[in-house]
Design a protein around this motif. Structure first.
Motif, PDB file in Angstrom:
ATOM      1  N   VAL A 352      32.161  42.044  46.863  1.00 20.01           N
ATOM      2  CA  VAL A 352      33.411  41.723  47.557  1.00 20.01           C
ATOM      3  C   VAL A 352      33.890  40.336  47.150  1.00 20.01           C
ATOM      4  O   VAL A 352      35.103  40.083  47.080  1.00 20.01           O
ATOM      5  CB  VAL A 352      33.228  41.841  49.082  1.00 20.01           C
ATOM      6  CG1 VAL A 352      34.541  41.564  49.808  1.00 20.01           C
ATOM      7  CG2 VAL A 352      32.731  43.233  49.466  1.00 20.01           C
ATOM      8  N   MET A 353      32.983  39.418  46.873  1.00 22.98           N
ATOM      9  CA  MET A 353      33.386  38.111  46.348  1.00 22.98           C
ATOM     10  C   MET A 353      34.166  38.276  45.043  1.00 22.98           C
ATOM     11  O   MET A 353      35.147  37.564  44.788  1.00 22.98           O
ATOM     12  CB  MET A 353      32.160  37.220  46.144  1.00 22.98           C
ATOM     13  CG  MET A 353      31.624  36.615  47.437  1.00 22.98           C
ATOM     14  SD  MET A 353      29.941  35.937  47.311  1.00 22.98           S
ATOM     15  CE  MET A 353      30.058  34.861  45.899  1.00 22.98           C
ATOM     16  N   MET A 354      33.736  39.196  44.204  1.00 20.10           N
ATOM     17  CA  MET A 354      34.489  39.472  42.979  1.00 20.10           C
ATOM     18  C   MET A 354      35.897  39.975  43.306  1.00 20.10           C
ATOM     19  O   MET A 354      36.878  39.576  42.671  1.00 20.10           O
ATOM     20  CB  MET A 354      33.750  40.508  42.130  1.00 20.10           C
ATOM     21  CG  MET A 354      32.551  39.984  41.376  1.00 20.10           C
ATOM     22  SD  MET A 354      31.881  41.262  40.276  1.00 20.10           S
ATOM     23  CE  MET A 354      30.666  40.298  39.369  1.00 20.10           C
ATOM     24  N   ASP A 355      35.989  40.859  44.276  1.00 22.55           N
ATOM     25  CA  ASP A 355      37.288  41.409  44.665  1.00 22.55           C
ATOM     26  C   ASP A 355      38.237  40.342  45.196  1.00 22.55           C
ATOM     27  O   ASP A 355      39.459  40.510  45.140  1.00 22.55           O
ATOM     28  CB  ASP A 355      37.109  42.485  45.736  1.00 22.55           C
ATOM     29  CG  ASP A 355      36.636  43.811  45.168  1.00 22.55           C
ATOM     30  OD1 ASP A 355      36.731  43.986  43.937  1.00 22.55           O
ATOM     31  OD2 ASP A 355      36.180  44.659  45.938  1.00 22.55           O
ATOM     32  N   ARG A 356      37.691  39.262  45.741  1.00 19.93           N
ATOM     33  CA  ARG A 356      38.546  38.222  46.323  1.00 19.93           C
ATOM     34  C   ARG A 356      39.037  37.215  45.284  1.00 19.93           C
ATOM     35  O   ARG A 356      39.725  36.256  45.628  1.00 19.93           O
ATOM     36  CB  ARG A 356      37.792  37.442  47.411  1.00 19.93           C
ATOM     37  CG  ARG A 356      37.222  38.275  48.578  1.00 19.93           C
ATOM     38  CD  ARG A 356      38.260  39.129  49.256  1.00 19.93           C
ATOM     39  NE  ARG A 356      38.169  40.503  48.777  1.00 19.93           N
ATOM     40  CZ  ARG A 356      39.020  41.463  49.076  1.00 19.93           C
ATOM     41  NH1 ARG A 356      40.061  41.209  49.841  1.00 19.93           N
ATOM     42  NH2 ARG A 356      38.862  42.678  48.618  1.00 19.93           N
TER      43      ARG A 356
END
Length: 430
Positions: A352-356
């Protein structure tokens, strides 16, 4: 190096994950784990065996400062690139070469000198080695964000977590096993050889074709870049809610996990027994990382964060059951469950960090989130001994499990989903 350009965009729901991408990411993160295992696990043992003072051994934590400070130069890694090697390879290959040079220098000197009169030089070399590895990590994370389709970022982070853990095992536990029969120079030389081998997929990666450049970004790479970069990240809707999840998500694990081995030592576990437990549980963690990536692809971000966070809280709280003493089989069962749950939750958080991350700011945005999480975990972990002394091991692990609950609630609520996501970038195969 020169200013890089705006990445192209592709559908974040691309159906397939290339085999070459899998090999590339696994090699990148395994290469980071190899020297990290040497510094974190093997060196403290060898330093103490050579009579180095405990205060000096404790100061090894300071060598990891580049990993916490890399947020200060990450925006320039997003902006500057090599015309010949490509954006990410232009950073990764020179930094891997620097790591190799550092390991070669360490291998050339005898351990009696390194752990004796040359100890300050040795620690300086390790600091430079960490500086190169941390800088490489920013470029590797940016590359991973751009390459991975959104659906497969869970599995991509399985490769990140699993590859890093595998490197840590080889550079730490296995190095300790071979350093006596093979000798210092041969053992470190083999470690350097493995790092070089991990660079082969990077050398073969056709970055200019897979990640083509377009028009240059408007954002200049000047002295004010640091402020502009992170101001843009913090200005987006939902960022406050998301950063609260980042701060809290691994808090319970950070408080609980430092006290697992001290508890077992107090129960009479020997160093050899703890070494076997660590090796087996680390291997289970690699399996947990793969499982987490596969399940993430089916559940999606919100449900994965909540479900894996619940498993993580349960795993660390279950350690309370061992506080009064337990059979070896029970210790292994709980330790393996805790490691699998920890790996699954880490995969979900990193995905999810990548998605942000914003397109064109992947390395800096991911690094900002990662450093925030590391700082929060480090601060919480510093108080773990105080909590265990005050509450006893049983109460301490129950408290650690409860500390994971707020993050589970915040993750499930999903108020952070307003942040736009970074699309994966992949040109058609030729």
């Amino acid at each position: 190096m020169r200013p890089t350009s705006q990445p192209t965009s592709a559908s974040p729901d691309a159906p397939a994950l290339r085999g070459g991408t899998i090999l590339l990411l696994a090699a990148l993160y395994c290469a980071q784990g190899l020297p990290s295992g040497l510094i974190a696990h093997a060196l403290p043992v060898m330093l103490r065996q050579h009579g180095v003072d405990l205060a000096v051994i404790g100061a090894l934590k300071l060598i990891a400062l580049p990993w916490m400070l890399k947020v200060l130069w990450a925006p320039w890694i997003d902006r500057l690139s090599s015309r010949r090697l490509g954006h990410h390879r232009g950073w990764i290959l020179p930094m891997q070469a620097a790591v190799l040079a550092g390991l070669a220098a360490v291998a050339m000197l005898p351990p009696d000198a390194l752990f004796g009169p040359w100890l300050p030089v040795f620690l300086g070399l390790l600091l430079l080695l960490n500086l190169a590895a941390a800088t490489q990590d920013v470029a590797a994370d940016g590359l991973a964000v751009r390459l991975l389709p959104a659906r497969w970022r869970g599995l991509g982070n399985s490769l990140q977590v699993g590859g890093y853990k595998a490197g840590m095992i080889v550079g730490g536990s296995l190095l300790l096993l071979v350093v006596e029969p093979l000798g210092w120079r041969t053992s470190i030389g083999l470690l350097a050889g493995l790092v070089a081998l991990m660079a082969v997929p990077v050398l073969l990666f056709p970055e200019q074709r897979r990640l083509p450049r377009l028009a240059p970004l408007d954002e200049p790479a000047g002295p004010a870049l640091l402020w502009r970069h992170y101001r843009g990240f913090l200005a987006r809707p939902g960022v406050g809610a998301w950063l609260l999840v980042v701060l809290l998500y691994k808090l319970g694990d950070a408080v609980g996990s430092p006290m697992i081995k001290p508890m077992l030592v107090d129960q009479g576990w020997t160093s050899a027994a703890l070494g076997r437990l660590t090796l087996v549980s680390s291997a289970a963690g690699i399996g947990g990382a793969v499982l987490g990536g596969l399940v993430y692809a089916r559940l999606g971000a919100v449900r994965s964060l909540a479900a894996f966070g619940l498993l993580q809280a349960a795993g660390i709280a279950a350690m309370a059951w061992l506080a009064g003493g337990a059979p070896v089989q029970a210790v292994y069962a709980v330790a393996l469950f805790e490691q699998v749950a920890d790996a699954m939750s880490t995969v979900a958080l990193f995905a999810v960090m990548m998605d942000r991350c914003r397109a064109g700011h992947e390395g800096g945005d991911y690094t900002f989130q990662a450093c925030l999480q590391v700082l929060a975990a480090g601060a919480a972990g510093a108080f773990s001994g105080v909590a265990a002394s005050a509450l006893g091991y049983g109460g301490h692990f129950v408290l650690a499990g409860l500390l994971g609950v707020p993050a589970i609630v915040l993750a499930a609520h999903g108020g952070w989903r307003g942040m736009e996501t970074a699309p994966a970038v992949s040109a058609p195969a030729r």
